[in-house]
Each structure stands twice: as C-alpha cells, then as structure tokens.
Design a protein around this motif. Structure first.
Motif, mmCIF file in Angstrom:
data_model
loop_
_atom_site.group_PDB
_atom_site.id
_atom_site.type_symbol
_atom_site.label_atom_id
_atom_site.label_comp_id
_atom_site.label_asym_id
_atom_site.label_seq_id
_atom_site.Cartn_x
_atom_site.Cartn_y
_atom_site.Cartn_z
ATOM 1 N N LEU A 1 -7.803 3.152 4.898
ATOM 2 C CA LEU A 1 -7.151 1.866 5.161
ATOM 3 C C LEU A 1 -5.656 2.145 5.245
ATOM 4 O O LEU A 1 -5.086 2.747 4.327
ATOM 5 C CB LEU A 1 -7.441 0.871 4.027
ATOM 6 C CG LEU A 1 -8.773 0.116 4.065
ATOM 7 C CD1 LEU A 1 -8.976 -0.573 5.410
ATOM 8 C CD2 LEU A 1 -9.962 0.980 3.735
ATOM 9 N N SER A 2 -5.043 1.719 6.341
ATOM 10 C CA SER A 2 -3.635 2.068 6.542
ATOM 11 C C SER A 2 -2.993 1.101 7.532
ATOM 12 O O SER A 2 -3.603 0.774 8.559
ATOM 13 C CB SER A 2 -3.559 3.487 7.108
ATOM 14 O OG SER A 2 -2.330 3.698 7.746
ATOM 15 N N PRO A 3 -1.754 0.655 7.270
ATOM 16 C CA PRO A 3 -1.104 -0.218 8.248
ATOM 17 C C PRO A 3 -0.823 0.512 9.552
ATOM 18 O O PRO A 3 -0.493 -0.114 10.567
ATOM 19 C CB PRO A 3 0.199 -0.646 7.554
ATOM 20 C CG PRO A 3 0.443 0.372 6.497
ATOM 21 C CD PRO A 3 -0.895 0.912 6.107
ATOM 22 N N GLN A 4 -0.968 1.856 9.531
ATOM 23 C CA GLN A 4 -0.683 2.639 10.736
ATOM 24 C C GLN A 4 -1.938 2.893 11.569
ATOM 25 O O GLN A 4 -1.882 3.574 12.596
ATOM 26 C CB GLN A 4 -0.052 3.974 10.335
ATOM 27 C CG GLN A 4 1.233 3.779 9.543
ATOM 28 C CD GLN A 4 1.860 5.087 9.098
ATOM 29 O OE1 GLN A 4 1.535 6.154 9.620
ATOM 30 N NE2 GLN A 4 2.748 5.017 8.136
ATOM 31 N N TYR B 1 0.743 2.682 -3.551
ATOM 32 C CA TYR B 1 2.127 3.203 -3.544
ATOM 33 C C TYR B 1 2.635 3.313 -2.099
ATOM 34 O O TYR B 1 2.416 2.405 -1.319
ATOM 35 C CB TYR B 1 2.221 4.551 -4.284
ATOM 36 C CG TYR B 1 1.424 4.576 -5.564
ATOM 37 C CD1 TYR B 1 1.786 3.744 -6.632
ATOM 38 C CD2 TYR B 1 0.301 5.384 -5.716
ATOM 39 C CE1 TYR B 1 1.054 3.756 -7.821
ATOM 40 C CE2 TYR B 1 -0.435 5.403 -6.891
ATOM 41 C CZ TYR B 1 -0.051 4.582 -7.934
ATOM 42 O OH TYR B 1 -0.784 4.592 -9.075
ATOM 43 N N GLU B 2 3.223 4.477 -1.751
ATOM 44 C CA GLU B 2 3.716 4.659 -0.374
ATOM 45 C C GLU B 2 2.616 5.189 0.546
ATOM 46 O O GLU B 2 2.872 5.526 1.700
ATOM 47 C CB GLU B 2 4.915 5.613 -0.355
ATOM 48 C CG GLU B 2 6.174 5.039 -0.988
ATOM 49 C CD GLU B 2 6.542 3.672 -0.426
ATOM 50 O OE1 GLU B 2 6.521 3.505 0.807
ATOM 51 O OE2 GLU B 2 6.830 2.774 -1.229
ATOM 52 N N ILE C 1 -7.924 2.566 9.700
ATOM 53 C CA ILE C 1 -8.077 1.151 10.072
ATOM 54 C C ILE C 1 -6.976 0.327 9.419
ATOM 55 O O ILE C 1 -6.724 0.440 8.213
ATOM 56 C CB ILE C 1 -9.467 0.620 9.652
ATOM 57 C CG1 ILE C 1 -10.549 1.200 10.559
ATOM 58 C CG2 ILE C 1 -9.500 -0.909 9.682
ATOM 59 C CD1 ILE C 1 -11.956 0.684 10.265
ATOM 60 N N GLY D 1 -4.094 -5.539 10.036
ATOM 61 C CA GLY D 1 -3.105 -6.390 10.690
ATOM 62 C C GLY D 1 -1.718 -5.796 10.563
ATOM 63 O O GLY D 1 -1.486 -4.897 9.761
ATOM 64 N N TYR E 1 1.063 -6.004 9.033
ATOM 65 C CA TYR E 1 1.836 -6.349 7.848
ATOM 66 C C TYR E 1 1.504 -5.284 6.807
ATOM 67 O O TYR E 1 0.520 -4.562 6.969
ATOM 68 C CB TYR E 1 1.480 -7.747 7.306
ATOM 69 C CG TYR E 1 0.026 -8.077 7.430
ATOM 70 C CD1 TYR E 1 -0.443 -8.900 8.449
ATOM 71 C CD2 TYR E 1 -0.909 -7.508 6.550
ATOM 72 C CE1 TYR E 1 -1.795 -9.163 8.585
ATOM 73 C CE2 TYR E 1 -2.259 -7.781 6.678
ATOM 74 C CZ TYR E 1 -2.693 -8.609 7.705
ATOM 75 O OH TYR E 1 -4.029 -8.859 7.839
ATOM 76 N N LEU F 1 0.437 -4.363 3.036
ATOM 77 C CA LEU F 1 -0.127 -4.820 1.758
ATOM 78 C C LEU F 1 0.220 -3.800 0.681
ATOM 79 O O LEU F 1 0.614 -2.677 0.980
ATOM 80 C CB LEU F 1 -1.649 -4.913 1.891
ATOM 81 C CG LEU F 1 -2.175 -5.876 2.951
ATOM 82 C CD1 LEU F 1 -3.618 -5.560 3.289
ATOM 83 C CD2 LEU F 1 -2.029 -7.304 2.476
ATOM 84 N N SER F 2 -0.005 -4.196 -0.567
ATOM 85 C CA SER F 2 0.307 -3.274 -1.671
ATOM 86 C C SER F 2 -0.771 -2.212 -1.847
ATOM 87 O O SER F 2 -0.565 -1.224 -2.543
ATOM 88 C CB SER F 2 0.439 -4.041 -2.987
ATOM 89 O OG SER F 2 1.242 -5.151 -2.799
ATOM 90 N N GLY F 3 -1.944 -2.451 -1.280
ATOM 91 C CA GLY F 3 -3.027 -1.479 -1.444
ATOM 92 C C GLY F 3 -4.114 -1.717 -0.419
ATOM 93 O O GLY F 3 -4.168 -2.774 0.221
ATOM 94 N N GLY F 4 -5.009 -0.736 -0.283
ATOM 95 C CA GLY F 4 -6.064 -0.826 0.731
ATOM 96 C C GLY F 4 -7.286 -1.626 0.299
ATOM 97 O O GLY F 4 -8.211 -1.818 1.086
#
Ligand code: SAM
Length: 241
Positions: free
Chosen positions: A85-88, A113-114, A129, A132, A134, A136-139
């Motif tokens: 799970l990743s914003p990228q 974390y980062e 995946i 969206g 934005y 989030l603080s975690g997956g």
C-alpha cells in the motif's frame, strides 16, 4: 480468497473484520484474513521496526529485516500477489478490484512512518496500490479498502441480499438513485415509476438516471462505459438540452 496483512497495528482491523458483509464473509469461510504483526519479527529490547533515514531528514523508515522475515513466514498459495500500500502506487479502482479476484492470495503490506526501505519495494513487491492522491498515516486503511472492495466481488459474499452487478462502476456507470420507505419524506416523494410495479419501466428509469448521474458527475467514465444505442440516443438528448 485469502488475505495476509502485514502491519504493526493489527488491532486497527478488529472491528471492521467482525461486522457487516466482510465480517459475515469471514465467518462463512468465503474469505480468510490473517493478520501478521511485523513487530513479532523484530529483534532487540524495543522490538523496533523503524530507523532513521540514511542521508538525514525528518521521520523514520521501516527497516527491511522484520518485514522480510514476516513475509517469509507466510505460507504462499499457488497464485499469490504481494501488494505494497503506497501513495506512489497505481490508483485502485473497480477494474483493479476485479483483477485482484484472479488471485488466490493477496499479501498486503501496510507501511507506516515515511514508508518502507526501498529495497523491500525493489525485491519483494509485485504491485503497489494507492487508494487515492492523498497521504495517510499508514497502509491499514488502504488494506481494508482493498479487502472490502475485492471481497464484495467473490461469489457468495453478497449472498442473496443483492448482486454486485448493479453497483456503481460495474458497467462503467454510477448507480441510479435509491429510495425506500417512507413514500413521502420531508415533502419529497418517491418517483411514481418505482411504485408502478412495471419492471420494464423501472429498468428504463434506472438506466436513464444512471446515465444522467454519470454525465453530470463523472463524464470521464462514459468514454469506457458499455453503452447501447438506446443509451447513446438518451445521452445525445441530454447533451442537447
Ligand atoms: N513518505 C511517503 C511518501 O511521501 O510517499 C508517505 C508515507 S505514509 C505517511 C505512510 C504509509 O501510509 C505508506 O508507506 C503507505 O503504506 C500508507 N499510505 C499513505 N497514503 C496512502 C495512499 N494514498 N494509498 C495507500 N497507502 C497509503
């Protein structure tokens, strides 16, 4: 379908996995969800799963060793996919949810974390995946989104209750408006056609509302939707108004 979720916060999942459609699917054995606490694979007095980033900068990074050990502890089924799970990652949508149903096992890695050390991404991940654009603080919320959306597509999960075929996005359109009792609420009446008992008229009304709503809110979806010549004609009328 089996989901193995790697997280440092397994308790975040408890309520959601026990209630509603997903909870029922788990109880009926249609989906098998296993939570793996990455911290159980960490060593040292503090069982740390993160460390400072090389090169400096704010925040912490998830270290590769406990995550790798946690991954290696999972029994792998024949058709198994490891997802970070990743914003990228690629944005998750209904098509991606259907694609996930092709697998027997989804292994979902929840970052914190980062994020995770890049070598995890390079060496252990089949797919990234994002849920969206934005951060989030975690997956964990992302993992729940994926499990919920994918489980709804597994035969038997929705039971006799309803089919997923009329949900938004199934045929590329948003769903038509839904009404239930009472017949009049705060001066607003249920559209008479829904009380008519005429199934063909109701089908036609719903299809048209679905097309109207999609044109108003998500015209981009119409490019890929499966449209009949009747749909095209109705849309042309709407656009000319
Ligand atoms: N520093 C990272 C970046 O800028 O790409 C963001 C890290 S985020 C604070 C921590 C974790 O939350 C990520 O490793 C990921 O697992 C999860 N996460 C955050 N946003 C997400 C999103 N949009 N979709 C899926 N997972 C997300």
């Amino acid at each position: 379908m089996r989901f193995d979720v790697l997280t440092i916060f397994p308790s975040l999942f408890y309520g959601h996995l026990e209630e509603g459609i997903l909870g029922r699917a788990v109880k009926r054995g249609l989906v098998d969800i296993r939570l793996i606490n990455i911290r159980d694979f960490a060593t040292g007095v503090h069982k740390a799963t993160d460390d400072r980033p090389y090169g400096g900068g704010d925040g912490m990074v998830m270290t590769p060793e406990p995550l790798t050990k946690a991954l290696e502890s999972i029994e792998r089924l024949d058709r198994s996919l490891v997802i970070l799970l990743s914003p990228q990652g690629k944005t998750f949508d209904q098509e991606a949810a259907w694609d996930c149903t092709e697998w027997d096992q989804l292994i979902l890695i929840c970052g914190r974390y980062e994020g995770v050390d890049e070598r995890i991404r390079l060496g252990c991940i089949d797919r990234e995946i994002s849920i969206g654009d934005y951060v989030l603080s975690g997956g964990e919320i992302g993992a729940l989104v994926v499990m919920d959306a994918v489980s709804r597509l597994i035969p038997g999960v929705l039971g006799g209750e309803r089919s997923n075929q009329e949900d938004s996005f199934q045929d590329g359109l948003l769903e038509y408006p839904q009404y239930t009792r009472p017949r009049v609420f705060k001066g607003r009446e249920v559209p008479p056609v829904l009380l008519s008992g005429d199934h063909e008229k109701i089908r036609q009304w719903r299809r048209r509302e679905s097309l109207k709503r999609t044109l108003e809110r998500r015209p981009d979806l119409l490019k890929k939707a499966r449209l009949t010549s009747e749909d095209e004609k109705f849309l042309a009328e709407l656009k000319s108004q």
